[in-house]
Write a protein that holds these residues in place. Structure first.
Motif, short mmCIF file in Angstrom:
data_model
loop_
_atom_site.label_atom_id
_atom_site.label_comp_id
_atom_site.label_asym_id
_atom_site.label_seq_id
_atom_site.Cartn_x
_atom_site.Cartn_y
_atom_site.Cartn_z
N ARG A 30 0.84 -1.21 0.00
CA ARG A 30 0.00 0.00 0.00
C ARG A 30 0.87 1.25 0.00
NH1 ARG A 30 -2.58 -2.93 4.04
NH2 ARG A 30 -2.29 -1.39 5.70
N SER A 31 1.95 1.19 0.77
CA SER A 31 2.88 2.31 0.84
C SER A 31 3.52 2.56 -0.53
CB SER A 31 3.95 2.00 1.90
OG SER A 31 4.96 2.97 1.85
N ASN A 68 -2.80 1.13 9.35
CA ASN A 68 -1.38 1.21 9.66
C ASN A 68 -1.00 2.69 9.73
OD1 ASN A 68 1.51 1.62 8.81
ND2 ASN A 68 1.52 -0.60 8.98
N SER A 69 -0.52 3.13 10.90
CA SER A 69 -0.31 4.57 11.07
C SER A 69 0.77 5.13 10.14
CB SER A 69 0.01 4.91 12.53
OG SER A 69 1.17 4.24 12.93
N LYS A 70 1.75 4.27 9.75
CA LYS A 70 2.79 4.74 8.80
C LYS A 70 2.15 5.07 7.45
CE LYS A 70 7.05 2.40 10.19
NZ LYS A 70 7.69 1.10 10.13
N VAL A 71 1.29 4.18 7.00
CA VAL A 71 0.62 4.36 5.70
C VAL A 71 -0.35 5.54 5.78
CG1 VAL A 71 -0.85 3.29 3.94
CG2 VAL A 71 0.88 1.91 5.12
N ASN A 72 -1.07 5.63 6.89
CA ASN A 72 -2.00 6.74 7.11
C ASN A 72 -1.27 8.09 6.99
OD1 ASN A 72 -4.48 7.37 9.79
ND2 ASN A 72 -4.03 8.48 7.92
N LEU A 73 -0.14 8.18 7.69
CA LEU A 73 0.65 9.42 7.68
C LEU A 73 1.20 9.71 6.28
CD1 LEU A 73 1.92 11.78 9.22
CD2 LEU A 73 3.83 10.29 9.82
N GLN A 74 1.70 8.65 5.63
CA GLN A 74 2.27 8.81 4.29
C GLN A 74 1.20 9.31 3.31
OE1 GLN A 74 3.63 5.15 2.53
NE2 GLN A 74 4.25 6.15 0.62
N ALA A 75 -0.02 8.76 3.42
CA ALA A 75 -1.10 9.16 2.51
C ALA A 75 -1.46 10.64 2.71
CB ALA A 75 -2.33 8.28 2.75
N VAL A 111 0.05 12.67 17.15
CA VAL A 111 0.35 14.07 16.79
C VAL A 111 0.78 14.23 15.32
CG1 VAL A 111 1.82 16.07 17.31
CG2 VAL A 111 0.83 14.73 19.17
N PRO A 112 1.70 13.39 14.78
CA PRO A 112 2.08 13.59 13.38
C PRO A 112 0.89 13.48 12.41
CG PRO A 112 3.63 12.12 14.47
CD PRO A 112 2.50 12.33 15.44
N ILE A 113 -0.04 12.58 12.72
CA ILE A 113 -1.22 12.42 11.84
C ILE A 113 -2.10 13.66 11.93
CG2 ILE A 113 -3.41 11.14 11.61
CD1 ILE A 113 -1.78 8.58 11.90
#
Length: 231
Positions: A30-31, A68-75, A111-113
């Motif tokens: 997904r990333s 997935n918070s990494k993917v969420n943030l990346q999107a 916080v980053p999101i």
């Protein structure tokens, strides 16, 4: 020109594969899909012309709420970068694909999101037609998640004056009715944001126009409105 149309056709060609990645059960795929979609748009901005943006957002928008918070943030970060390229094709339907989810991210405990969601909204304010944006924010402010209402209402308050000067009907039809309905909300942060929105509306419209478009107010509503205006 012809070159950009050709580039768009070539880029369009590989989108099915990108969409497959975006929907994968593997977060790494997904990333990669997000990276590839962004790269395609950079190579061929014409990709989103002629009604192609809506189907693209159909595939991309779920990643804005990825588990997935990494993917969420990346999107979210990718969307902020993509906004200038897609902004002139952003009508209400396109905005309603992303604004409610981005607004939900404003209520995230991460916080980053939360910050990235704020960045997307800033980018939308800077480059999308604010009248259309005001309509989608008014919708989310009224019907969205209670946890993010306050932030969304504040964003709306910040653009009301600009929108009213160019497209007053958007304000009288969508923003003012939403503000009046939200006045009854008992939550403290929402109350504060609604007060801010009512004051912005009053500043933009003037008292007479505000009451004229407010329609039939109950005595309690009229009293609350007067108290907010004069506060």
């Amino acid at each position: 020109g012809g070159g950009s149309a050709r580039a768009a056709a070539v880029a369009q060609d590989g989108l099915a594969e990108v969409y497959e990645r975006l929907a994968s059960s593997d977060w790494r795929a997904r990333s990669e899909g997000i990276d590839q979609l962004q790269a395609r748009l950079e190579e061929a901005p014409g990709l989103v012309a002629h009604g192609n943006l809506l189907p693209m957002l159909d595939h991309f928008a779920p990643r804005l709420a990825d588990g997935n918070s990494k993917v969420n943030l990346q999107a979210l970060q990718a969307l902020e970068d993509m906004v200038p390229a897609i902004s002139k094709h952003m009508e209400l339907n396109e905005l309603m694909k992303i604004v409610p989810t981005v607004a939900q991210c404003l209520a995230s405990n991460t916080v980053p999101i939360r910050d990235a969601a704020g960045g997307v909204l800033d980018a939308l304010v800077a480059s999308v037609d604010n009248a259309v944006l005001a309509q989608s924010l008014a919708n989310v402010a009224q019907f969205g998640n209670a946890r993010n209402k306050g932030v969304v209402i504040s964003r709306l308050a910040a653009i009301v004056e600009r929108v009213y000067s160019k497209r007053p009907r958007v304000v009288t039809r969508y923003v003012l009715p939403a503000a009046l309905k939200l006045m009854n909300n008992p939550k403290v942060d929402i109350k504060e944001s609604v007060a801010e929105l009512i004051r912005s509306l009053h500043y933009a419209m003037g008292e007479e126009a505000m009451y004229e478009h407010a329609g039939q107010l109950s005595p309690q509503q009229a009293k609350n409105l007067q108290a907010l205006i004069s506060s």
